[in-house]
Design a protein around this motif. Structure first.
Motif, short mmCIF file in Angstrom:
data_model
loop_
_atom_site.label_atom_id
_atom_site.label_comp_id
_atom_site.label_asym_id
_atom_site.label_seq_id
_atom_site.Cartn_x
_atom_site.Cartn_y
_atom_site.Cartn_z
N ALA A 21 7.59 12.11 -26.45
CA ALA A 21 8.76 11.54 -27.34
C ALA A 21 8.63 12.24 -28.91
O ALA A 21 9.84 12.18 -29.35
N ASP B 88 11.25 14.81 -29.89
CA ASP B 88 12.60 14.27 -30.10
C ASP B 88 12.63 13.75 -31.53
O ASP B 88 13.33 14.06 -32.60
N LYS C 119 12.50 16.89 -33.94
CA LYS C 119 13.80 17.46 -34.02
C LYS C 119 14.64 16.65 -34.93
O LYS C 119 15.55 17.09 -35.88
N GLY C 120 14.11 15.26 -35.17
CA GLY C 120 15.04 14.61 -36.17
C GLY C 120 14.75 14.70 -37.46
O GLY C 120 15.52 14.30 -38.33
N ARG D 272 17.12 23.36 -33.18
CA ARG D 272 17.84 21.87 -32.58
C ARG D 272 18.07 22.12 -31.15
O ARG D 272 17.87 21.35 -30.30
N ASP E 9 14.41 23.75 -26.12
CA ASP E 9 13.59 22.66 -25.24
C ASP E 9 12.18 22.88 -25.57
O ASP E 9 11.30 23.47 -25.00
#
Length: 493
Positions: free
Chosen positions: A5, A8, A11-12, A36, A39
């Motif tokens: 997690a 993610d 990337k935030g 962004r 993967d």
């Protein structure tokens, strides 16, 4: 959060980085939408069909992706450390990019090996400038040995492949050998050289600007002697009359009040923290001035029976693994240097990967922040921790980490570190320094394992500091520093 997690969450952070870092290390505008789209958790490499053109195209695509990723990663440290207003709250995005880049690099090496097996090219690892690159040449009917790689059977068969035969030779499938090589050569050396030239030009411009400002305000008239050398270097010449010049590493020199420290050394699969893996970490504690803590075990069995624990305590040795793709390729150079064969360190064999083990990272960070940590050529460990240890970059920027380096101790304060033709700055390897300071017998050599190297480093440091104190030199010289010393960062307001 699940184990993955944090990708993610990383990337935030892109809006923060995009606002503070519009360009990469090569001066190119960063396409943050492309970042962004990646993967990061499951891989950014290209898996081709086993045809010559597919392998060629996949390698070309992977090289391009790696160049883009690494140019971003290379700029992150500067952007993060000079973000004085703290717009960027976390360093997890560079760590996530480095995580993905390591797997991408494994994919590139797998493609290189696959091309060799199918006689598309031969690969030689050559030192060029600041790095070693894979050079592709047309297949000529003979396959040179490559000490940097093991043998990888990609034919889909099990067993029956001798060290002298490639998978293609053991397979009934034969492939044509006509693929272009010019557009799939490793450009890393050229990229690094170009960056170095740009930095050199920037330093020249800054010096010229500083000189012009000094002439304008007549500062030279008010300080004709110039500033004293950092860390007492101006008064620390050795017995031969050699006076080392000040160096940026002098910021890592200890002060006269240094005491409890943790020595640490890591072993890795290569020298690039954005491409390679940490496979061995060794650390222990030692007090440079105060008595050894009561109640600590007095003996520890190092790999070398002739090592005595002495004042050391809290010894620890941690072993980590590599992904299956990395293990399959092998690494003869690291096996020869350290005795660690990565072919037996696959995650499939039960070894945890350091960059996938949050608890191991948290445990190491807790130790790194408890007291100063010592390493020989500490910028190496520091660069790896920045891209592998969650929270390290943030702790370092906040001033919670202090780093001491025994390399500048050897260079600046060791009379035995005399420049020669072979060693223009003196022989300052850990092996040479430890032997000069009585921490390693002349009949033996540095082991290249984390714990053992940490031990001889701390013993050498303690012996060296005791001698300097008795001679009123080094930290105790006229220009020596009080306090713990070392390199740390504080928040700039």
């Amino acid at each position: 959060m699940t184990d993955r997690a944090w990708f993610d969450a990383a990337k935030g952070d892109i809006p923060q980085w995009a606002a503070s870092m519009p360009k990469d290390a090569d001066g190119t505008t960063i396409d943050w939408d492309w970042v962004r789209s990646l993967d990061l958790a499951h891989g950014v490499g290209t898996i081709p069909e086993s045809t010559p053109q597919s392998i060629h195209d996949a390698l070309k695509a992977d090289y391009a992706t790696r160049e883009h990723l690494e140019s971003i990663i290379a700029q992150c440290n500067s952007a993060f450390m000079t973000d004085y207003d703290r717009f960027i709250g976390s360093y997890r995005l560079p760590r996530a990019l480095a995580y993905a880049n390591r797997r991408l690099n494994d994919n590139i090496n797998t493609l290189l090996h696959l091309g060799e097996q199918q006689h598309l090219w031969v690969v030689s690892r050559e030192r060029r400038g600041r790095t070693t690159v894979a050079v592709l040449r047309p297949y000529s009917g003979s396959r040179p040995s490559n000490d940097d790689q093991g043998m990888l059977n990609l034919s889909g068969e099990t067993g029956g492949t001798s060290a002298g035969n490639t998978a293609a030779e053991n397979s009934d499938v034969k492939f044509p050998t006509t693929v272009a090589l010019d557009d799939i050569q490793d450009r890393t050396a050229a990229i690094l050289d170009a960056r170095a030239e740009r930095r050199k030009a920037q330093r020249f411009q800054k010096r010229a600007g500083d000189a012009a400002m000094a002439r304008a305000n007549l500062s030279g008239a008010t300080s004709p002697g110039g500033a004293a050398l950092p860390g007492g270097a101006a008064a620390s010449g050795n017995a031969t009359g050699h006076h080392p010049k000040p160096d940026w590493r002098d910021a890592y020199l200890p002060g006269r009040d240094v005491d409890a420290v943790m020595g640490i050394d890591i072993e890795t699969t290569g020298i690039d923290p954005a491409r390679d893996y940490i496979i061995d970490v060794g650390f222990e504690f030692m007090n440079m001035a105060s008595p050894r803590p009561a109640g600590e075990p007095e003996t520890y069995a190092y790999e070398q029976g002739y090592y005595a624990a002495g004042d050391a305590y809290g010894q620890s040795r941690l072993a980590f693994g590599v992904p299956p793709e990395n293990a399959a390729l092998g690494n003869a150079l690291i096996a020869k240097l350290t005795g660690i064969d990565v072919r037996g360190r696959s995650s499939e064999a039960g070894y945890r990967l350091f960059d996938e083990w949050p608890q191991a990272q948290a445990g190491l960070l807790a130790r790194l922040t408890q007291q100063p940590y010592v390493a020989h050529n500490a910028t190496f460990e520091h660069s790896w921790f920045m891209l592998n240890v969650a929270g390290y970059a943030e702790s370092y920027r906040a001033g919670r980490i202090t780093i001491i380096d025994t390399l500048p101790m050897s260079r600046q304060w060791d009379p035995g570190a005399v420049p020669t033709n072979e060693h223009p700055y003196g022989d300052n390897t850990l092996d040479a320094y430890a032997k000069r300071q009585g921490a390693l017998d002349s009949a033996h050599n540095e082991r290249h394992l984390g714990l053992e190297d940490s031990h001889i480093m701390l013993v050498a440091m303690k012996h060296h500091l005791a001698a300097l104190k008795a001679q009123r030199k080094g930290p105790w010289g006229s220009t020596g520093r009080a306090g713990v010393g070392g390199k740390s960062c504080g928040r700039k307001r």
